[in-house]
Design an enzyme around this catalytic site. Structure first.
Site, PDB file in Angstrom:
ATOM      1  N   ALA A   1      47.811  37.447  42.468  1.00 28.40           N
ATOM      2  CA  ALA A   1      49.207  37.197  42.098  1.00 28.40           C
ATOM      3  C   ALA A   1      50.008  38.491  41.896  1.00 28.40           C
ATOM      4  CB  ALA A   1      49.241  36.343  40.836  1.00 28.40           C
TER       5      ALA A   1
ATOM      6  N   ARG B   1      59.314  45.084  51.133  1.00 26.91           N
ATOM      7  CA  ARG B   1      60.682  44.576  51.318  1.00 26.91           C
ATOM      8  C   ARG B   1      61.687  45.656  50.904  1.00 26.91           C
ATOM      9  NH1 ARG B   1      60.954  39.961  47.828  1.00 26.91           N
ATOM     10  NH2 ARG B   1      58.904  39.562  48.652  1.00 26.91           N
TER      11      ARG B   1
ATOM     12  N   GLU C   1      41.058  45.024  47.654  1.00 28.30           N
ATOM     13  CA  GLU C   1      40.627  43.787  46.984  1.00 28.30           C
ATOM     14  C   GLU C   1      39.123  43.637  47.169  1.00 28.30           C
ATOM     15  OE1 GLU C   1      41.613  41.116  45.008  1.00 28.30           O
ATOM     16  OE2 GLU C   1      39.516  40.561  45.347  1.00 28.30           O
TER      17      GLU C   1
ATOM     18  N   CYS D   1      45.537  28.469  39.689  1.00 28.82           N
ATOM     19  CA  CYS D   1      45.991  27.378  38.804  1.00 28.82           C
ATOM     20  C   CYS D   1      45.736  26.011  39.435  1.00 28.82           C
ATOM     21  CB  CYS D   1      47.476  27.525  38.501  1.00 28.82           C
ATOM     22  SG  CYS D   1      47.957  29.217  38.122  1.00 28.82           S
TER      23      CYS D   1
ATOM     24  N   VAL E   1      37.011  48.900  43.921  1.00 24.46           N
ATOM     25  CA  VAL E   1      37.295  50.234  43.361  1.00 24.46           C
ATOM     26  C   VAL E   1      36.419  50.428  42.126  1.00 24.46           C
ATOM     27  CG1 VAL E   1      39.053  51.700  42.301  1.00 24.46           C
ATOM     28  CG2 VAL E   1      39.661  50.221  44.228  1.00 24.46           C
TER      29      VAL E   1
ATOM     30  N   ASP F   1      47.280  39.924  34.624  1.00 23.48           N
ATOM     31  CA  ASP F   1      46.362  39.601  33.524  1.00 23.48           C
ATOM     32  C   ASP F   1      45.638  40.809  32.942  1.00 23.48           C
ATOM     33  OD1 ASP F   1      47.024  36.972  33.939  1.00 23.48           O
ATOM     34  OD2 ASP F   1      45.011  36.308  34.510  1.00 23.48           O
TER      35      ASP F   1
ATOM     36  N   ALA G   1      50.368  33.044  34.983  1.00 20.80           N
ATOM     37  CA  ALA G   1      50.741  33.362  36.362  1.00 20.80           C
ATOM     38  C   ALA G   1      52.170  33.889  36.544  1.00 20.80           C
ATOM     39  CB  ALA G   1      50.539  32.129  37.237  1.00 20.80           C
TER      40      ALA G   1
ATOM     41  N   ASN H   1      53.173  37.452  38.485  1.00 17.08           N
ATOM     42  CA  ASN H   1      54.044  37.586  39.660  1.00 17.08           C
ATOM     43  C   ASN H   1      55.256  38.463  39.351  1.00 17.08           C
ATOM     44  OD1 ASN H   1      53.242  35.597  42.042  1.00 17.08           O
ATOM     45  ND2 ASN H   1      52.621  34.698  40.125  1.00 17.08           N
TER      46      ASN H   1
ATOM     47  N   TYR I   1      71.871  13.684  28.301  1.00 11.79           N
ATOM     48  CA  TYR I   1      71.317  12.389  27.910  1.00 11.79           C
ATOM     49  C   TYR I   1      71.674  11.308  28.925  1.00 11.79           C
ATOM     50  CZ  TYR I   1      71.804   7.673  26.078  1.00 11.79           C
ATOM     51  OH  TYR I   1      71.780   6.314  25.960  1.00 11.79           O
TER      52      TYR I   1
HETATM   53  C1  LIG Z   1      41.301  27.584  36.703  1.00 15.01           C
HETATM   54  C2  LIG Z   1      42.542  28.336  36.365  1.00 15.01           C
HETATM   55  C3  LIG Z   1      43.719  27.657  36.109  1.00 15.01           C
HETATM   56  C4  LIG Z   1      44.876  28.348  35.790  1.00 15.01           C
HETATM   57  N1  LIG Z   1      46.022  27.633  35.545  1.00 15.01           N
HETATM   58  C5  LIG Z   1      47.156  28.290  35.234  1.00 15.01           C
HETATM   59  C6  LIG Z   1      48.362  27.576  35.028  1.00 15.01           C
HETATM   60  O1  LIG Z   1      48.400  26.332  35.133  1.00 15.01           O
HETATM   61  N2  LIG Z   1      49.490  28.283  34.709  1.00 15.01           N
HETATM   62  C7  LIG Z   1      49.470  29.648  34.604  1.00 15.01           C
HETATM   63  O2  LIG Z   1      50.519  30.243  34.328  1.00 15.01           O
HETATM   64  N3  LIG Z   1      48.339  30.357  34.825  1.00 15.01           N
HETATM   65  C8  LIG Z   1      47.186  29.721  35.131  1.00 15.01           C
HETATM   66  N4  LIG Z   1      46.039  30.434  35.380  1.00 15.01           N
HETATM   67  C9  LIG Z   1      46.075  31.910  35.227  1.00 15.01           C
HETATM   68  C10 LIG Z   1      46.574  32.575  36.496  1.00 15.01           C
HETATM   69  O3  LIG Z   1      45.764  32.178  37.568  1.00 15.01           O
HETATM   70  C11 LIG Z   1      46.511  34.088  36.295  1.00 15.01           C
HETATM   71  O4  LIG Z   1      47.412  34.412  35.260  1.00 15.01           O
HETATM   72  C12 LIG Z   1      46.889  34.873  37.537  1.00 15.01           C
HETATM   73  O5  LIG Z   1      46.029  34.582  38.597  1.00 15.01           O
HETATM   74  C13 LIG Z   1      46.823  36.357  37.240  1.00 15.01           C
HETATM   75  O6  LIG Z   1      47.046  37.076  38.402  1.00 15.01           O
HETATM   76  P1  LIG Z   1      46.533  38.576  38.541  1.00 15.01           P
HETATM   77  O7  LIG Z   1      46.930  39.037  39.890  1.00 15.01           O
HETATM   78  O8  LIG Z   1      46.943  39.372  37.364  1.00 15.01           O
HETATM   79  O9  LIG Z   1      44.941  38.485  38.415  1.00 15.01           O
HETATM   80  P2  LIG Z   1      43.876  37.726  39.298  1.00 15.01           P
HETATM   81  O10 LIG Z   1      44.414  36.489  39.869  1.00 15.01           O
HETATM   82  O11 LIG Z   1      42.652  37.641  38.441  1.00 15.01           O
HETATM   83  O12 LIG Z   1      43.596  38.757  40.496  1.00 15.01           O
HETATM   84  C14 LIG Z   1      42.995  39.998  40.276  1.00 15.01           C
HETATM   85  C15 LIG Z   1      42.348  40.431  41.573  1.00 15.01           C
HETATM   86  O13 LIG Z   1      41.820  41.747  41.423  1.00 15.01           O
HETATM   87  C16 LIG Z   1      40.581  41.819  42.083  1.00 15.01           C
HETATM   88  N5  LIG Z   1      39.826  42.933  41.473  1.00 15.01           N
HETATM   89  C17 LIG Z   1      39.387  43.006  40.196  1.00 15.01           C
HETATM   90  N6  LIG Z   1      38.739  44.171  39.998  1.00 15.01           N
HETATM   91  C18 LIG Z   1      38.777  44.841  41.187  1.00 15.01           C
HETATM   92  C19 LIG Z   1      38.275  46.104  41.611  1.00 15.01           C
HETATM   93  N7  LIG Z   1      37.613  46.915  40.767  1.00 15.01           N
HETATM   94  N8  LIG Z   1      38.483  46.477  42.897  1.00 15.01           N
HETATM   95  C20 LIG Z   1      39.163  45.669  43.761  1.00 15.01           C
HETATM   96  N9  LIG Z   1      39.638  44.446  43.391  1.00 15.01           N
HETATM   97  C21 LIG Z   1      39.466  44.058  42.131  1.00 15.01           C
HETATM   98  C22 LIG Z   1      39.959  40.465  41.843  1.00 15.01           C
HETATM   99  O14 LIG Z   1      38.953  40.170  42.794  1.00 15.01           O
HETATM  100  C23 LIG Z   1      41.165  39.537  41.958  1.00 15.01           C
HETATM  101  O15 LIG Z   1      41.352  39.055  43.271  1.00 15.01           O
HETATM  102  C24 LIG Z   1      44.863  29.771  35.714  1.00 15.01           C
HETATM  103  C25 LIG Z   1      43.674  30.463  35.976  1.00 15.01           C
HETATM  104  C26 LIG Z   1      42.525  29.771  36.306  1.00 15.01           C
HETATM  105  C27 LIG Z   1      41.263  30.535  36.569  1.00 15.01           C
END
Ligand SMILES: Cc1cc2nc3c(=O)[nH]c(=O)nc-3n(C[C@H](O)[C@H](O)[C@H](O)COP(=O)(O)OP(=O)(O)OC[C@H]3O[C@@H](n4cnc5c(N)ncnc54)[C@H](O)[C@@H]3O)c2cc1C
Length: 446
Positions: free
Chosen positions: A10, A21, A32, A42, A80, A281, A299, A303, A424
């Site tokens: 994300a 862009r 990745e 999600c 990494v 995150d 999420a 983003n 309403y």
């Molecule tokens: C089951 C589930 C349901 C969810 N439902 C919701 C919801 O309903 N609403 C909501 O707001 N949020 C929800 N979330 C949370 C949301 O998915 C996360 O907040 C969001 O994905 C965070 O995005 P991100 O890019 O920060 O991290 P991530 O999506 O965790 O992506 C991080 C990426 O970094 C990569 N990475 C990590 N370390 C390294 C490294 N050393 N080298 C290279 N790559 C690496 C990982 O492989 C991963 O692809 C949910 C999460 C899960 C698991």
């Protein structure tokens, strides 16, 4: 300029797309570690609930589109391992065991969070799973497709545990949930949490709160979750005990960490190193109610922070105000929503909080089909400020939480909120929307 991004979901892919862009000729490299990029984590519980959908349906944009159409140098299978801030390089290994070293001018850490697995015996047994990424989703889906999973135990009772409980029940699996703390949802007003418990019980889910887990044992095809006073068995154990920020790379490079060990960033998403940003995150955020740092891994923030980091890297100064901790989820037929602070959190942050809890109809009283909606609202006696709201109901809870969420960003008082002109019509609410009724009740206590 070379903009390197670690993590391709994300935050990372939002940043990569935005940077291209803003400056199409910019060199953007995304590293990745997995084979998957840009997918909706999600959506995984709902995908698992549906035997006719493939996990890969959740991919928002294929890797090839980023590479060929957007000109992003996306390297999957590249993990990494270290950041050298003096040399401005990242080093790691690809999934064929070849090492790499890549120079950056600006770096974004977007490594997300990882699932916590308690360090207890048996948590590494086959059939003991977590659900954090697409690959883990595929593993769970395959286990269910095998037809061998008749009973499942979920360790933990947070929102992912609850969503998965519904998903597994939809697949005909008997579900028991267990956790050490006695409260189902500790942050939730007890009257509202009771409604969630009743919903789970009506769906014949076993709820075992207040049981310390000692170990998991394998007994033939069965897994046993062993507590001092309870043994639960099933063919699958889902560990949903929360996530922690993936901040080890930053810590290893001497970058300051904030709450919960998330990477500390300012409002421009910059870390303590002027060439390194962090988003999603793995990073912390300001809370709009307390003004203090917090860590809420969700999420929208990921983003938005990805966009903002890319803007700042490409010279378009952007500051993020922060988050209100707004979150929604579904438990079978119930919608659950929160924004801002709970009563306990408000006390912890030095407010003098009061709360009002009401139950009201979701539609006008003479309109058929309405259900009860429960609302809790928290305000500050000293300043009159609105501090938070929680809702549980079968309809209209999730969309109602958006009004107090905006009010929190605007720093509104409960009185000002109570004067808002909320729309309403009989199919949608009583004349006085439940949010206004709760605000009116809360005003009497401030
Ligand atoms: C089951 C589930 C349901 C969810 N439902 C919701 C919801 O309903 N609403 C909501 O707001 N949020 C929800 N979330 C949370 C949301 O998915 C996360 O907040 C969001 O994905 C965070 O995005 P991100 O890019 O920060 O991290 P991530 O999506 O965790 O992506 C991080 C990426 O970094 C990569 N990475 C990590 N370390 C390294 C490294 N050393 N080298 C290279 N790559 C690496 C990982 O492989 C991963 O692809 C949910 C999460 C899960 C698991």
């Amino acid at each position: 300029m070379k903009f390197v991004i670690i993590g391709g979901d994300a935050a990372g892919m939002s940043a990569a797309s935005r940077a291209k862009r803003n400056i199409p000729e910019l060199e953007v490299i995304v590293l990745e570690k997995s084979a998957d990029v840009s997918y909706s984590a999600c959506g995984m519980p709902y995908n698992i609930a549906d035997p006719n959908r493939e996990m890969d349906d959740l991919v928002v944009r294929q890797a090839g589109v980023f590479r060929e159409k957007q000109g992003i140098d996306l390297k999957t299978g590249h993990r990494v391992d270290a950041i050298d801030r003096r040399a401005k390089t990242v080093t790691g290994e690809d999934d064929e065991g070849r090492g790499f070293r890549i120079h950056y001018d600006k770096l974004l850490i977007a490594t997300g969070a990882s699932a916590i697995k308690p360090d207890l015996p048996g948590f590494d047994l086959p059939g003991v799973v977590t659900l954090k990424n697409l690959e883990e989703g595929r593993i769970i889906k395959k286990l269910i497709r095998s037809g061998d999973v008749k009973k499942a135990v979920i360790v933990g009772m947070g929102y992912i545990a609850l969503e998965m409980c519904e998903a597994l029940k939809a697949r005909g699996i008997d579900v028991h949930m267990v956790k050490p703390r006695p409260e189902l949802l500790p942050w939730m007003a007890p009257d509202l949490a009771l409604l969630v418990r009743e919903e789970l019980e009506s769906q014949l889910v076993g709820i075992h709160a207040g049981h310390k887990i000692e170990r998991i044992e394998a007994d033939g095809d069965t897994l046993k979750v062993v507590c001092p006073d309870l043994v639960l068995d099933g063919q699958m154990v889902l560990v949903a005990t929360g996530v922690r920020p993936e901040s080890a790379l930053a810590a290893g490079a001497g970058i300051e960490l904030g709450p919960a060990g998330a990477i500390a960033v300012d409002r421009t998403l910059k870390t303590g190193d002027e060439h390194i940003y962090a988003a999603g995150d793995c990073a912390d955020a300001f809370h709009v109610v307390t003004g203090k740092k917090t860590w809420v891994p969700l999420a929208l923030r990921a983003n938005r922070a990805g966009w903002a980091a890319a803007d700042n890297v490409t010279g378009k100064k952007t500051e993020l105000e922060g988050i209100a901790g707004s979150a929604v989820f579904k438990v079978f037929d119930l919608e659950v929503a929160r924004t801002g602070l709970s009563l306990a959190e408000a006390e912890k942050f030095g407010f003098d909080p009061a709360e009002a809890v009401i139950r009201a109809p979701s539609r006008a009283h003479a309109h058929p089909g309405g259900t009860t909606i429960a609302v809790q609202m928290v305000g500050d006696r000293k300043s009159g400020r609105l501090l938070g709201a929680q809702l549980v109901g079968k309809e209209g809870a999730v969309h109602r939480v958006k009004a107090p969420a905006v009010a929190l960003h605007a720093g509104m008082t409960v009185e000002a909120f109570s004067q808002c002109d909320l729309a309403y019509a009989p199919p949608f609410s009583p004349t006085w929307d439940p949010m206004l009724t709760t605000a009116n009740q809360l005003l009497k206590k401030l």
